[in-house]
Enzyme design. Structure first.
Site, mmCIF file in Angstrom:
data_model
loop_
_atom_site.group_PDB
_atom_site.id
_atom_site.type_symbol
_atom_site.label_atom_id
_atom_site.label_comp_id
_atom_site.label_asym_id
_atom_site.label_seq_id
_atom_site.Cartn_x
_atom_site.Cartn_y
_atom_site.Cartn_z
ATOM 1 N N GLU A 22 66.841 -9.913 -38.724
ATOM 2 C CA GLU A 22 68.300 -10.117 -38.776
ATOM 3 C C GLU A 22 69.019 -8.930 -39.410
ATOM 4 O O GLU A 22 68.688 -8.538 -40.532
ATOM 5 C CB GLU A 22 68.595 -11.401 -39.573
ATOM 6 C CG GLU A 22 70.069 -11.755 -39.573
ATOM 7 C CD GLU A 22 70.357 -13.112 -40.232
ATOM 8 O OE1 GLU A 22 69.498 -14.010 -40.153
ATOM 9 O OE2 GLU A 22 71.435 -13.259 -40.809
ATOM 10 N N LYS A 76 69.847 -21.402 -46.362
ATOM 11 C CA LYS A 76 69.308 -20.497 -45.333
ATOM 12 C C LYS A 76 69.606 -19.053 -45.743
ATOM 13 O O LYS A 76 68.769 -18.162 -45.586
ATOM 14 C CB LYS A 76 69.933 -20.838 -43.975
ATOM 15 C CG LYS A 76 69.324 -20.102 -42.790
ATOM 16 C CD LYS A 76 69.918 -18.749 -42.527
ATOM 17 C CE LYS A 76 69.314 -18.094 -41.289
ATOM 18 N NZ LYS A 76 69.807 -16.733 -41.055
ATOM 19 N N ASP A 96 52.511 -16.794 -47.027
ATOM 20 C CA ASP A 96 52.737 -17.865 -46.063
ATOM 21 C C ASP A 96 54.182 -18.364 -46.186
ATOM 22 O O ASP A 96 54.497 -19.179 -47.057
ATOM 23 C CB ASP A 96 51.728 -18.982 -46.365
ATOM 24 C CG ASP A 96 51.837 -20.157 -45.414
ATOM 25 O OD1 ASP A 96 52.828 -20.249 -44.675
ATOM 26 O OD2 ASP A 96 50.926 -21.007 -45.426
ATOM 27 N N HIS A 127 78.674 -8.090 -40.558
ATOM 28 C CA HIS A 127 77.606 -8.371 -39.583
ATOM 29 C C HIS A 127 77.778 -7.549 -38.315
ATOM 30 O O HIS A 127 76.836 -7.093 -37.728
ATOM 31 C CB HIS A 127 77.653 -9.847 -39.196
ATOM 32 C CG HIS A 127 76.717 -10.678 -39.994
ATOM 33 N ND1 HIS A 127 76.137 -11.812 -39.504
ATOM 34 C CD2 HIS A 127 76.244 -10.538 -41.234
ATOM 35 C CE1 HIS A 127 75.354 -12.334 -40.421
ATOM 36 N NE2 HIS A 127 75.414 -11.582 -41.484
HETATM 37 C C1 MEV Z 1 73.407 -15.931 -42.263
HETATM 38 O O1 MEV Z 1 72.103 -15.569 -41.868
HETATM 39 C C2 MEV Z 1 73.406 -16.540 -43.659
HETATM 40 C C3 MEV Z 1 74.739 -17.141 -44.128
HETATM 41 O O2 MEV Z 1 75.192 -18.104 -43.162
HETATM 42 C C4 MEV Z 1 74.489 -17.786 -45.460
HETATM 43 C C5 MEV Z 1 75.648 -18.603 -45.989
HETATM 44 O O3 MEV Z 1 76.449 -19.115 -45.191
HETATM 45 O O4 MEV Z 1 75.704 -18.748 -47.229
HETATM 46 C C6 MEV Z 1 75.812 -16.082 -44.209
#
Ligand code: MEV
Length: 436
Positions: A85, A272, A288, A386
């Site tokens: 990513e 995430k 792992d 991004h």
């Molecule tokens: C993107 O990979 C991760 C985010 O969505 C985390 C978040 O929203 O805190 C930017």
């Protein structure tokens, strides 16, 4: 007080691979001889790949890079990450640099105790079985340790048991279970093989003692006895961004943290973001990542509701204070760590930290990642950052090669709707203009 070992790597992203390696050598993160491994692109030899899994056809590559400027417990690190990513390394590096100027990350880890389970069913008398198992704790531990004497020789091994009674559940039709936990010190290893060997070895004894039938013996990836915590703090002034004052950014990050505490839909995305940093280091170091993912999300739900793993609050002096805790049963030996060239290089670049120190680095990477995502989200949004890197991926997906990638990516950044079709159009126009 120990002197802080701050080593910033400036403009690293603007250098080519050779320049980056030179910068790492000059700043003492890599020695020249070890840097030679990059000549082979850290490739996994086909015969090794073939013996790692069944039905192997090829090796599947991912970019391997460094998150820079980390100061963890006063020691400077470059943090290796393997990830597909865009933005993950840039976000971690910029947060790490900001925090390094304010003391970096402080960490604490619990003793690295792992848990194995024997799940018992058809127990004639659960209360009696619990009493017998607890009375025979020493024999159970000895039987487990005899199955893996080498870990005992190195100073680890099984050292305690626990027994959990889970009542029958009429709603799901589940019968009652007795679950024996064995607590095992696996030292520098994550220890899956050690634990599983021990758990299978004690099954006959545990069945005999309990009078029940064992359903399975296996480690638990919910490693609640192997936790790592990172904390950091930063004055509000240092957080100002665009038209947002530092206090506004701090307060909005705290609100975002509260939203992720109370709303599971937000908490999953928030976590995430944390795992973007954690998984990338776990993968790069040959660990792992499925185990770490599974344990992290179970830990996030430990209150009965899925919540944020991190917490951001206002300190007494108005600083923004961050904290992240999660189970991190990683290892520095075992699995592919000793023979995978990427994993070997990852450990090398961090100066071969022991398992506790590696946990500290990884949890700090997670907190840094979380900070950057939240700061962007509550100010300008994440798309702007991004899209810069995304434009390169789109250019490549559109078929751009060599210097075309930068040309198409630059033009893409100027358009309102950045997408694959536009990237293809730009590439086509660029190629046509060259053939005229
Ligand atoms: C993107 O990979 C991760 C985010 O969505 C985390 C978040 O929203 O805190 C930017």
């Amino acid at each position: 007080m120990r002197e802080k070992d701050i080593r910033y790597l400036e403009k690293f992203y603007q250098k080519n691979k050779k320049g980056r390696l030179e910068a790492l050598i000059q700043s003492g993160f890599l020695d020249e001889e070890k840097a030679a491994a990059f000549n082979d692109d850290l490739a996994l030899a086909p015969e090794i790949a073939d013996s790692m899994i069944e039905n192997q056809l090829a090796t599947y590559q991912l970019p391997f890079g460094l998150a820079l400027n980390f100061l963890v417990d006063d020691v400077a690190y470059v943090v290796p990450m393997a990830v597909e990513e865009p933005s993950v390394l840039a976000a971690a590096s910029s947060a790490a640099k900001l925090f390094a100027a304010h003391g970096g990350f402080q960490t604490a880890v619990t003793p690295r105790t792992m848990i194995g389970q024997v799940i018992l069913t058809e127990i004639p008398d659960c209360q009696k079985a619990i009493a017998v198992l607890e009375d025979e704790e020493i024999e159970i531990i000895q039987t487990a340790n005899q199955a893996h004497p080498s870990i005992v020789k190195r100073g680890g091994g099984a050292d305690a048991i626990g027994v959990r009674h889970i009542e029958a559940d009429v709603a799901s039709g589940s019968p009652e279970f007795l679950i024996l936990h064995l607590y095992i010190e696996t030292l520098e290893a994550m220890g899956a093989n050690i634990i599983n060997t021990m758990m299978e070895a004690i099954i006959p004894l545990v069945e005999e003692l309990s009078g029940g039938k064992a359903l399975m013996g296996i480690l638990s990836n919910y490693a609640t006895e192997c936790l790592a915590t990172a904390t950091c703090r930063i004055p509000a002034d240092a957080l100002a961004k665009g038209n947002w004052s530092g206090e506004e950014v701090r307060d909005r990050i705290i609100l975002a943290s509260q939203a992720a505490t109370v709303d599971p839909y937000r908490a999953v995305t928030h976590n995430k973001g944390i795992m973007n940093g954690i998984d990338a280091v776990v993968l790069a170091t040959g660990n792992d990542w499925r185990a770490i993912e599974a344990g992290a999300h179970a830990y996030a739900a430990r209150s009965g509701q899925y919540r944020s793993l991190s917490k951001w609050t206002k300190g007494d002096n108005g600083d923004l204070v961050g904290e992240l805790t999660l189970p991190l049963p990683i290892g520095t030996v075992g699995g592919s760590i000793s023979f995978h060239p990427g994993a070997k290089m990852a450990h090398e670049l961090m100066g071969h930290p022991d398992a506790e120190t590696l946990e500290s680095i990884i949890v700090s990477a997670g907190l840094a990642q979380n900070f950057s995502a939240m700061r962007a989200l509550v100010t300008e949004g994440i798309q702007r950052g991004h899209m810069g890197l995304h434009s390169r991926s789109l250019a490549i997906s559109a078929g751009a090669i060599g210097e075309e990638i930068a040309i198409v990516s630059e033009q893409l950044k100027q358009v309102k709707n950045m997408n694959l079709a536009t990237a293809q159009e730009i590439l086509e126009k660029h190629r046509n203009s060259r053939t005229l």
